[in-house]
Design a protein around this motif. Structure first.
Motif: not given
Length: 574
Positions: A532-550
């Motif tokens: 029984i499928p539920i949600y799909q995540w076609n995006i990622s929602r991330i929150a992080h310390d401002k000193r972390l970068h990508y």
């Protein structure tokens, strides 16, 4: 897997890595539940899922910006037979374990055989297809395969290499997960832990691959990666809000919209990002165990899908904004197409027409409710399907001709309030059918035991799928290991047609045939009504310390193992 890799032989770094990233700092993330082992390479024990990705270095490594391409890591070169019937790797002379000892061909051969025969079940499938393994030079090893399977040459490059000497005189399968923390050649080492509380990884300052391996340039920049454990998601989120954890993934859009206005966000010390990806949705939801008599009949499974009021649940939990998973490969070009099967997809499925659901050929879409709590049409359809399967409502209870009530057990880990909420709403819908299931909440160790032994009727289910599905499909839904304890085919599907589609996608010589085989597989799994499928995540929602970068450049796989913490870095604000 198909064609040539995107990057040239003399590439300097991955397109989604920053070769000029500074080093230092730490990332602290949260897990819920518990763990009782730090050895992810054996079947025994419950291990933090991140350990395998942070400590298991392999001969070759996968780019997240291509469907399936590998580049040299421990291996400096690779050669294959004209039809990939064999593959040969040559080790880099610089490769060494974290204790400074060299990685040898003997270590490689021991690792492959031991993992394949005594290790975690995920490694057995590949080893069963190896006809021979032989040392062909001081630093070279060749694998010859016993079956036609073009993916095997790639999978051979993706087994973790362990240190043979560490396990002298030890029963590998029964190794203590804390006494025998694997020694590997990876950039990170486990340097501290407290059972069920935290695990800490430290970047090896003497890592052999620095300045040697182009694939590693700009990666593993953080000095420390730490996983903190919490009893539930609420406690983990509170820890993030006060800074005990500095990175968080959010899967609930309603929570993202309403609860991320705490002080650190307002001050800018925590930043929020929404990141796209182009990988398949995979399957997330609740799987029905077809080994159980209750769910052998596809009509009963279909009734459960009609009774599951997704639109109402989605509205209650996410405000109705989270799209539903529509098939196993939705959100990708590998997904089944609407309407009847055509072309090569139909050609692949038709030999099995008398064995598969008619909807696999005619077309199938998930039931859609009117969004109201009562879901009258869905309940009516579910009642009709149950009656077709021999179940009717008698004195308010769904029962068979002998008067035996229809019931089943839903097994969940006790650390997911969201899953419990969804199931509570599902149980209320089932009550309208005269069905009262048992909901059993267990801790992570018990959950592992129950699911390894397939002792459940329904449970939470998550299978991430890639743009290049391959041999792992046998593990997920192949017949051969469907009843092997500890396997990943939780639904228990045993289908000649499913096996044939997996065979086809593994032996396809062209991208068109590969895509058709995958779409056909998607039709079989989706129309089989196993989950029984539920949600799909076609995006990622991330929150992080401002000193972390990508890096600004995101790979097509997006936020996926191999991206975080691999290409992240820490930078104090100027």
């Amino acid at each position: 897997m198909y064609g040539d890799p995107d990057l040239p032989p003399d590439f300097d770094h991955l397109p989604y890595a920053n070769p000029d990233a500074p080093r230092g700092g730490q990332l602290v993330t949260a897990n819920t539940g518990s763990f009782d082992s730090l050895n992810p390479f054996v079947q025994k024990g419950s291990v933090p899922w991140q350990v395998r990705f942070l400590t298991g270095e392999t001969l070759m490594a996968r780019s997240l910006d291509e469907p399936f391409s590998l580049y040299g890591l421990l291996a400096e070169s690779v050669e294959t037979g004209p039809n990939r019937e064999w593959v040969e790797f040559t080790l880099r002379p610089e490769a060494e374990f974290s204790d400074g000892s060299p990685v040898t061909v003997e270590d490689v051969m021991w690792s492959y055989e031991t993992l394949g025969t005594e290790g975690h079940g995920r490694y057995a499938g590949f080893w069963s297809k190896v006809d021979s393994m032989e040392q062909t030079g001081p630093r070279s090893v060749r694998f010859t395969f016993n079956t036609e399977d073009r993916e095997l040459a790639l999978l051979a490059g993706m087994r973790p290499i362990l240190q043979k000497a560490q396990y002298e005189g030890v029963d590998f399968a029964e190794t203590d997960g804390f006494e025998h923390i694997p020694i590997t050649s990876s950039p990170y080492m486990i340097t501290d832990y407290e059972q069920a509380r935290f695990v800490e990884f430290t970047r090896n300052p003497d890592y052999w691959g620095d300045g040697v391996v182009p694939f590693r340039n700009g990666t593993h920049n953080l000095d420390t990666v730490r996983i903190e454990y919490f009893g539930d998601a609420t406690a983990a989120f509170e820890a993030f809000k006060v800074g005990e954890v500095n990175f968080n993934r959010e899967f609930n859009v309603a929570k993202w919209d309403s609860q991320y206005d705490f002080a650190a966000v307002q001050s800018g010390d925590v930043v929020r990002n929404i990141l796209p990806h182009a990988r398949p949705s995979g399957m997330t939801g609740f799987v029905m165990n077809t080994r159980s008599p209750q769910f052998e009949d596809i009509r009963v499974r279909d009734a459960m899908l009609h009774a599951f009021n997704f639109e109402f649940i989605n509205d209650a939990l996410t405000g109705g904004v989270q799209p539903r998973i529509t098939s196993y490969f939705s959100n990708s070009p590998l997904a089944m197409q609407d309407g009847p099967a055509t072309g090569r997809v139909r050609e692949f499925l038709e030999p099995f027409a008398d064995q598969i659901p008619a909807a696999a050929l005619e077309g199938y879409a998930l039931p859609v409710s009117d969004g109201t709590e009562r879901n009258r049409d869905g309940i009516r359809a579910a009642l009709d399907l149950m009656e077709q399967a021999g179940w009717t409502v008698q004195d308010g209870i769904m029962a068979n001709a002998d008067g035996d009530p229809f019931t089943f057990e839903i097994v969940l880990e006790n650390n997911s309030t969201e899953n419990q909420t969804i199931i509570d709403m599902f149980v209320q819908s089932l009550a309208r059918l005269g069905i009262t299931p048992t909901v059993t909440l267990v801790d992570s160790a018990q959950y592992r035991e129950r699911t390894d032994a397939y002792e459940f009727d329904m449970t939470y289910f998550r299978r991430g799928l890639s743009l290049s599905p391959g041999n792992e499909q046998y593990l997920y839904w192949g017949s051969e290991n469907a009843d092997t304890p500890g396997g990943r085919n939780l639904m228990g599907v045993k289908s000649e047609a499913v096996d044939a589609m997996i065979d086809r996608l593994l032996t396809s010589q062209s991208q068109d045939d590969f895509r058709a085989a995958t779409r056909a597989l998607d039709r079989l799994l989706t129309s089989g009504r196993y989950a029984i499928p539920i949600y799909q995540w076609n995006i990622s929602r991330i929150a992080h310390d401002k000193r972390l970068h990508y890096p600004d450049t995101m790979p097509i796989f997006g936020d996926w193992p191999g991206w975080q913490p691999d290409v992240w870095w820490w930078e104090e604000q100027g």
